[in-house]
Enzyme design. Structure first.
Site, mmCIF file in Angstrom:
data_model
loop_
_atom_site.group_PDB
_atom_site.id
_atom_site.type_symbol
_atom_site.label_atom_id
_atom_site.label_comp_id
_atom_site.label_asym_id
_atom_site.label_seq_id
_atom_site.Cartn_x
_atom_site.Cartn_y
_atom_site.Cartn_z
ATOM 1 N N GLY A 149 0.823 -1.213 0.000
ATOM 2 C CA GLY A 149 0.000 0.000 0.000
ATOM 3 C C GLY A 149 0.850 1.252 0.000
ATOM 4 N N ASN A 150 0.216 2.384 0.217
ATOM 5 C CA ASN A 150 0.952 3.650 0.291
ATOM 6 C C ASN A 150 0.261 4.572 1.279
ATOM 7 O OD1 ASN A 150 -0.970 5.505 -1.201
ATOM 8 N ND2 ASN A 150 -0.687 3.873 -2.706
ATOM 9 N N ARG A 151 0.820 5.760 1.469
ATOM 10 C CA ARG A 151 0.378 6.611 2.577
ATOM 11 C C ARG A 151 -0.750 7.579 2.219
ATOM 12 N NH1 ARG A 151 5.395 9.458 4.743
ATOM 13 N NH2 ARG A 151 3.863 10.188 6.241
#
Ligand code: CTP
Length: 410
Positions: free
Chosen positions: A209-211
């Site tokens: 995932g990412n932020r």
């Protein structure tokens, strides 16, 4: 932070059972950063306690022309307001306001303000349908007063019919819109916004995932709806998506799900904003059981996902404006310009996510807008809603320039 931040709102509450819903409206306005001064009528105090508003609002409740240290409270309130909201508005309040009677602090404040006014009528169906009440509302609306609701639904005592107070979401959206100057330049337009970071599963428990928080995309969706658009918001963070009328929320998780939602919704959209942080790669294989530590570090093979923005750039419908985003940590302009060209977008919204207060998770953002005609504009640090406004302004202008424009209200 929305465009309510720092705005001064007088919240008038009159004596109807729906007064309890004004508590929720008050809380939402304060949460959105507004300064809320509550004014309750004697009737309102029979339904809700002043202590509740004292605790939630930005100022103590006021109920009378005579009990404040300030000798003329109605002018202080009326002159200082950016907007006055009456929620709920009883038949008496509507009649008094229409005829200019100032029998109490709230009606005196309504007469003492030049700010825009929003009234949210709520009463039993028989009362609402009375010709006298209808006429009062029509006269107020013709004077430029924003009338929100009422809706059809269940009323006090179990009756069902027209007269129920508008939903708090609709009340807050109307206040935002009035404060935005009532601009409706996206009326009749369809807007597609993607928001949040995609999650590419490794196993049933873990993902790549990412932020991204989805906040900038959600702010765009809310702003577009406030300006009159029908909005499809395809998001991985549905709990943060706007719950205002006009926004249809589509929940997705992976890049592939987002791509298929966009493929379905984009052909009918006049504007597409790819604010989502889409994973570039995903695991080739997804384990059907949780990976166990005892089996040692997994070797995860990745494969590219579809580039949704590049696909949109290739297959856009006539007149459609395609807007991409670029979250960078260095060489912001060069990287963004390269993405603009490579993906065939009309506009790129670029930000330096390493800068203070900018990008992932923050309530603020600062961006550079680069368009395909060589135009460049900096948008200084501000709330994500303010940035959304600037991005929409630029997109609407591009659509005009390319000859498919709508009628822009001044
Ligand atoms: N984007 C997309 N589909 C992908 C990857 C990105 O539609 N598979 C879109 C994003 O929504 C954004 C734009 O492309 O609007 C740029 O995304 P970004 O992650 O900044 O760029 P990438 O193309 O992934 O390049 P890099 O990660 O190398 O910076």
């Amino acid at each position: 932070m929305g465009d309510l931040h720092g705005r001064r709102i007088v919240l008038g509450v009159t004596g109807g059972i729906a007064a309890y819903k004004a508590i929720e409206v008050c809380r939402r306005l304060v949460d959105a950063g507004a300064h809320v001064a509550p004014v309750l009528t004697k009737g309102a105090l029979r339904f809700v306690g002043a202590a509740t508003f004292d605790a939630l609002a930005s100022e103590p409740v006021q109920t009378s022309l005579w009990d404040e240290a300030h000798p003329i409270p109605h002018t202080r309130l009326g002159q200082g307001a950016d907007v006055v909201v009456v929620c709920p508005a009883t038949a008496r309040l509507l009649a008094d306001y229409r005829t200019g009677r100032s029998g109490d602090l709230l009606t005196a404040t309504l007469l003492a303000t030049r700010a825009p006014v929003v009234v949210c009528p709520a009463m039993h169906t028989e009362m609402w349908e009375q010709p006298a009440v209808q006429e009062n509302v029509q006269v107020l609306a013709a004077r430029g007063i924003e009338v929100v609701g009422p809706e059809e639904g269940r009323l006090a005592g179990g009756d069902v019919g027209a007269g129920r107070l508008a939903d708090p979401d609709a009340v807050v959206a109307a206040v935002e819109q009035v404060l935005a100057g009532g601009r409706r330049d996206l009326e009749g337009r369809t807007v597609l916004v993607t928001a949040g970071g995609t999650r590419e599963p490794i196993c049933p428990v873990r993902y790549v995932g990412n932020r991204s928080s989805g906040k900038q995309g959600h702010a765009l969706a809310a702003e577009a709806a406030a300006r009159g658009a029908k909005v499809h918001c395809v998001t991985t963070v549905p709990e943060g998506a706007p719950t205002v009328p006009g926004v249809d929320v589509v929940t997705v998780e992976t890049a592939a799900e987002m791509a298929s939602a966009v493929a379905r919704l984009a052909p009918a959209a006049d504007y597409v904003f790819m604010a989502a942080a889409v994973a570039d790669f995903r695991p080739v294989e997804v384990a059907d059981q949780k990976l166990k530590k005892a089996d040692g570090p997994p070797e995860i093979q990745l494969e590219p996902t579809v580039d949704i923005l590049a696909e949109l750039g290739r297959r856009r419908s006539p007149g459609q404006v395609v807007v991409g985003f670029a979250a960078e940590t260095s060489d912001v302009r060069q990287n963004a310009a390269a993405k603009l060209a490579a993906k065939g977008a009309d506009l790129i919204v670029a930000n330096d996510v390493a800068a203070p207060g900018v990008g992932f998770g923050h309530d603020t953002n600062a961006v550079v807008l680069l368009d395909a005609d060589g135009g460049e504009r900096e948008v200084d640090l501000g709330s994500k809603r303010q940035v959304a406004r600037a991005v929409l302004d630029a997109a609407v202008e591009l659509r005009h320039r390319h000859g498919a424009g709508e009628c822009v209200d001044p």
